[in-house]
Motif scaffolding. Sequence first.
Motif, PDB file in Angstrom:
ATOM      1  N   LEU A 177      -7.671   4.328 -17.070  1.00  0.00           N
ATOM      2  CA  LEU A 177      -8.835   4.887 -16.025  1.00  0.00           C
ATOM      3  C   LEU A 177      -9.438   5.907 -16.486  1.00  0.00           C
ATOM      4  N   GLU A 178      -9.481   6.568 -17.192  1.00  0.00           N
ATOM      5  CA  GLU A 178     -10.552   7.499 -17.503  1.00  0.00           C
ATOM      6  C   GLU A 178     -11.155   7.094 -18.422  1.00  0.00           C
ATOM      7  N   ALA A 237       3.321   4.233 -22.750  1.00  0.00           N
ATOM      8  CA  ALA A 237       2.248   3.241 -21.758  1.00  0.00           C
ATOM      9  C   ALA A 237       2.210   3.936 -20.556  1.00  0.00           C
ATOM     10  N   CYS A 238       2.757   4.820 -19.542  1.00  0.00           N
ATOM     11  CA  CYS A 238       1.508   5.677 -19.153  1.00  0.00           C
ATOM     12  C   CYS A 238       0.591   6.052 -19.617  1.00  0.00           C
ATOM     13  N   ARG A 239       0.275   6.512 -20.849  1.00  0.00           N
ATOM     14  CA  ARG A 239      -0.415   6.462 -21.847  1.00  0.00           C
ATOM     15  C   ARG A 239      -1.807   5.662 -21.280  1.00  0.00           C
ATOM     16  N   ARG A 240      -1.282   4.109 -21.988  1.00  0.00           N
ATOM     17  CA  ARG A 240      -2.425   3.469 -22.084  1.00  0.00           C
ATOM     18  C   ARG A 240      -2.962   3.165 -20.932  1.00  0.00           C
ATOM     19  N   VAL A 241      -2.395   3.256 -19.503  1.00  0.00           N
ATOM     20  CA  VAL A 241      -2.999   2.911 -18.118  1.00  0.00           C
ATOM     21  C   VAL A 241      -3.453   4.078 -18.335  1.00  0.00           C
ATOM     22  N   CYS A 278       0.513  -1.196   0.292  1.00  0.00           N
ATOM     23  CA  CYS A 278       0.034  -0.228  -0.323  1.00  0.00           C
ATOM     24  C   CYS A 278       1.258   0.831   0.112  1.00  0.00           C
ATOM     25  N   PRO A 279       0.609   2.256  -0.583  1.00  0.00           N
ATOM     26  CA  PRO A 279       1.311   3.746  -0.774  1.00  0.00           C
ATOM     27  C   PRO A 279       0.860   4.762  -0.066  1.00  0.00           C
ATOM     28  N   PRO A 280       1.430   5.632   0.087  1.00  0.00           N
ATOM     29  CA  PRO A 280       0.799   6.311   1.142  1.00  0.00           C
ATOM     30  C   PRO A 280      -0.524   6.945   1.056  1.00  0.00           C
ATOM     31  N   GLY A 281      -1.834   6.640   1.461  1.00  0.00           N
ATOM     32  CA  GLY A 281      -3.193   7.598   1.390  1.00  0.00           C
ATOM     33  C   GLY A 281      -3.576   6.324  -0.250  1.00  0.00           C
ATOM     34  N   GLY A 282      -3.201   5.441  -0.099  1.00  0.00           N
ATOM     35  CA  GLY A 282      -3.613   4.044  -0.810  1.00  0.00           C
ATOM     36  C   GLY A 282      -4.123   3.089  -0.321  1.00  0.00           C
ATOM     37  N   GLU A 283      -4.932   3.358   0.815  1.00  0.00           N
ATOM     38  CA  GLU A 283      -6.011   2.233   1.047  1.00  0.00           C
ATOM     39  C   GLU A 283      -6.882   1.554   0.673  1.00  0.00           C
ATOM     40  N   GLU A 284      -7.648   3.125   0.265  1.00  0.00           N
ATOM     41  CA  GLU A 284      -9.248   2.822  -0.179  1.00  0.00           C
ATOM     42  C   GLU A 284      -9.340   3.460  -1.480  1.00  0.00           C
ATOM     43  N   SER A 285      -7.806   4.052  -2.051  1.00  0.00           N
ATOM     44  CA  SER A 285      -8.543   4.671  -3.294  1.00  0.00           C
ATOM     45  C   SER A 285      -7.938   4.187  -4.553  1.00  0.00           C
ATOM     46  N   ILE A 286      -7.041   4.103  -5.850  1.00  0.00           N
ATOM     47  CA  ILE A 286      -5.586   4.293  -6.458  1.00  0.00           C
ATOM     48  C   ILE A 286      -4.827   5.121  -6.728  1.00  0.00           C
ATOM     49  N   VAL A 287      -3.833   4.446  -6.929  1.00  0.00           N
ATOM     50  CA  VAL A 287      -2.194   5.740  -7.048  1.00  0.00           C
ATOM     51  C   VAL A 287      -1.607   5.339  -8.116  1.00  0.00           C
ATOM     52  N   PHE A 288      -1.554   6.153  -9.091  1.00  0.00           N
ATOM     53  CA  PHE A 288      -0.863   6.013 -10.173  1.00  0.00           C
ATOM     54  C   PHE A 288       0.349   6.362 -10.390  1.00  0.00           C
TER      55      PHE A 288
END
Length: 248
Positions: free
Chosen positions: A122-123, A114-118, A90-100
């Motif tokens: 998500l969008e 590759a970043c654009r594809r992800v 778990c990254p900081p602040g990512g318990e119930e969210s998406i961190v990219f």
Amino acid sequence: MAMKGMKERLAKKIKLITIVSTLKQGLAHHRSNVDRTIHHLKEEIVVESGQNRGCVTPTLPELEDVEGKEQEHDLQEEEKEILLEFEENCPPGGEESIVFYTTGLRGVRKTFEACRRVRFLLENHKVMYKERDVSMDAEFRGEMWRLLGAKVTSPRLFIKGRYIGGADEVVALNENGKLKKLLEGISLVDSPCECCENERFLICSSCNGSSRLIAGHHDDEESSNDNKMWTRCRECNENGLVRCPLCS
């Protein structure tokens, strides 16, 4: 003889009336027993179904509500099962969210694409996510490296405290339908961030984006910059930017 015939007919009528009366009493008794049996069956159905007394048959809205809750519960259970397939990290602040973790630099085209594809995926699912651009903030890069225990490149996706993977893994999950299930329960995006318009960063108001502050200066206000004492601004990163307080 005539009198005798009348008596016999009268006796037969009385006997017939008695028989009919007996039959009526029997039918009434039988009906009463049937009614009691039906009443007891109704009570048993009410008790077993857990509904309120007197409401034996649920209405259509009640049935739809029960069915909707069951489907929601099934989706939650399926989401948990899929989520457990991934490493807990778990990254900081990512318990119930998406961190990219991503990069905005085009220097390495493969990484940028590759970043654009992800980001596109998500969008496309219209979910809220915390985008952390490692090219705009060195702390994000160090954070990503510490989480994964190596100097990896972006993109890297985390969902609800679980490490999902890079671009290839995320694209594969989207194709087999698992990504949508992983994103269940994540808040949806209504509009761009009111604070930064989805730029994720703001120009530091303390140093106006220079990342430096004047620590002191000589009495001569006309002195050149060479004679001024500069210090590193502690409010922003190395690029003179501060993270958006709403979406970073």
